[in-house]
Motif scaffolding. Structure first.
Motif, PDB file in Angstrom:
ATOM      1  N   THR A 292       0.842  -1.188   0.000  1.00  0.00           N
ATOM      2  CA  THR A 292       0.000   0.000   0.000  1.00  0.00           C
ATOM      3  C   THR A 292       0.884   1.248   0.000  1.00  0.00           C
ATOM      4  O   THR A 292       1.829   1.341   0.779  1.00  0.00           O
ATOM      5  N   ILE A 293       0.546   2.189  -0.898  1.00  0.00           N
ATOM      6  CA  ILE A 293       1.253   3.455  -0.958  1.00  0.00           C
ATOM      7  C   ILE A 293       0.424   4.509  -0.214  1.00  0.00           C
ATOM      8  O   ILE A 293      -0.771   4.672  -0.492  1.00  0.00           O
ATOM      9  N   ARG A 294       1.045   5.216   0.738  1.00  0.00           N
ATOM     10  CA  ARG A 294       0.386   6.314   1.470  1.00  0.00           C
ATOM     11  C   ARG A 294       1.064   7.612   1.044  1.00  0.00           C
ATOM     12  O   ARG A 294       2.268   7.775   1.202  1.00  0.00           O
ATOM     13  N   TYR A 295       0.281   8.534   0.481  1.00  0.00           N
ATOM     14  CA  TYR A 295       0.798   9.781  -0.087  1.00  0.00           C
ATOM     15  C   TYR A 295       0.257  10.944   0.729  1.00  0.00           C
ATOM     16  O   TYR A 295      -0.962  11.133   0.835  1.00  0.00           O
ATOM     17  N   VAL A 296       1.160  11.743   1.333  1.00  0.00           N
ATOM     18  CA  VAL A 296       0.763  12.808   2.253  1.00  0.00           C
ATOM     19  C   VAL A 296       1.283  14.144   1.742  1.00  0.00           C
ATOM     20  O   VAL A 296       2.469  14.273   1.392  1.00  0.00           O
ATOM     21  N   THR A 297       0.407  15.156   1.682  1.00  0.00           N
ATOM     22  CA  THR A 297       0.803  16.537   1.346  1.00  0.00           C
ATOM     23  C   THR A 297       0.260  17.471   2.426  1.00  0.00           C
ATOM     24  O   THR A 297      -0.415  17.034   3.365  1.00  0.00           O
ATOM     25  N   THR A 298       0.517  18.761   2.278  1.00  0.00           N
ATOM     26  CA  THR A 298      -0.003  19.736   3.244  1.00  0.00           C
ATOM     27  C   THR A 298      -1.514  19.883   3.148  1.00  0.00           C
ATOM     28  O   THR A 298      -2.159  20.460   4.023  1.00  0.00           O
ATOM     29  N   HIS A 299      -2.082  19.348   2.083  1.00  0.00           N
ATOM     30  CA  HIS A 299      -3.529  19.462   1.879  1.00  0.00           C
ATOM     31  C   HIS A 299      -4.289  18.199   2.227  1.00  0.00           C
ATOM     32  O   HIS A 299      -5.508  18.142   2.101  1.00  0.00           O
ATOM     33  N   GLY A 300      -3.578  17.142   2.631  1.00  0.00           N
ATOM     34  CA  GLY A 300      -4.263  15.906   2.966  1.00  0.00           C
ATOM     35  C   GLY A 300      -3.445  14.687   2.564  1.00  0.00           C
ATOM     36  O   GLY A 300      -2.251  14.780   2.264  1.00  0.00           O
ATOM     37  N   GLU A 301      -4.085  13.560   2.534  1.00  0.00           N
ATOM     38  CA  GLU A 301      -3.383  12.313   2.202  1.00  0.00           C
ATOM     39  C   GLU A 301      -4.329  11.345   1.502  1.00  0.00           C
ATOM     40  O   GLU A 301      -5.559  11.498   1.569  1.00  0.00           O
TER      41      GLU A 301
END
Length: 287
Positions: free
Chosen positions: A1-10
């Protein structure tokens, strides 16, 4: 599973990884006795589902973490020749040749197909070379001067009567598809000199077996733990550094001729002591 996180959410999403299908590159000893340990060498031995060894299902084995070999014991019930098959979740691979095959393509095995003419000693001792299958040849050489190529000296060579290297109808096949194989056991550290293999006492094309020499030119003393299978592709038989263009160029129009296996010392220093057992010399299809 790839978890992608930015300042706007994930977000997350699945990323399936599928190993390629397996590839068998060789068997450590194609003539090992039932119960003996062997390795199946190759690539992508992951998620193994089945292993068949000469028609017998193998239930106990261990694959290396990098997927390059499988350790196992030859099943006790193996009684006939057959291929090795490795099946994984991604596919399967089957050897072109059969293990425990003492007939197909055999030039000399000192037993059922014995074309030996003269040269080395012949023995069946399981004390000197344990794990043997009947008779075998013993090549010996001691105090060989530098540059000495006297292949006829006693004990240094295996010379057969005329044998059929390949059937005439196979001589139109691709040369790269075939190899000369034999089982070898070396009980003394080997650090110099070469086993040279030719057909019909002709030095036009020859192959060298010198497992002590590394690709970078360094030396690692070579000694076996029991017997192991040697594979020399026919493309390794060279003339002035080049392989033959065709099987006919290498083996002639009949594919028939004597086999000559000799210990040579082309080095710059004398070689003191060499001893090796050789058995089951054969030419087989490898691809």
């Amino acid at each position: 599973t790839i978890r992608y996180v930015t300042t706007h959410g994930e977000t997350t999403f699945s990323f399936p990884i599928v190993a390629p299908a397996p590839t068998i590159s060789g068997i450590s000893n194609e003539s090992a006795n039932p119960g003996d340990s062997v390795k199946i060498n190759g690539f992508n031995f992951f998620f193994i589902e089945h292993i068949s060894y000469a028609g017998v299902e193998v239930t106990e084995f261990k694959a290396s973490s990098d997927g390059t070999f499988i350790s196992m014991a030859v099943p006790a019930s193996v009684s006939t020749a057959g291929p090795v098959i490795v099946t994984t979740k991604s596919g399967a691979d089957t050897t072109f040749y059969h293990v425990h095959d003492y007939v197909t393509g055999v030039l000399n095995n000192y037993d059922g197909l014995n074309s030996f003419s003269w040269g080395s000693d012949v023995s069946n001792s399981s004390v000197n070379f344990p794990g043997n299958n009947g008779n075998y040849g013993v090549m010996k050489a001691s105090n060989i001067p530098a540059g000495n190529g006297n292949w006829w000296d006693g004990g240094r060579s295996i010379n057969t009567n005329a044998v059929q290297w390949l059937p005439v109808e196979k001589l139109q096949d691709t040369l790269n598809n075939y190899a000369l194989k034999f089982e070898v056991a070396v009980n003394k550290p080997w650090t110099d000199g070469s086993i040279q293999i030719v057909k019909d006492y002709s030095w036009t094309y020859f192959a060298l077996y010198r497992p002590w020499k590394n690709p970078n030119g360094s030396i690692t003393p070579f000694k076996t733990d029991g017997w192991q299978t040697v594979t020399i592709p026919l493309s390794n038989f060279l003339n002035n550094g080049l392989p033959a263009a065709t099987l006919t160029d290498l083996l002639g129009s009949s594919g028939n001729g004597a086999l000559n296996v000799t210990f040579m010392n082309y080095g710059a220093t004398a070689f003191a002591d060499f001893e090796a057992a050789i058995d089951n010399i054969r030419v087989v299809k490898i691809r």
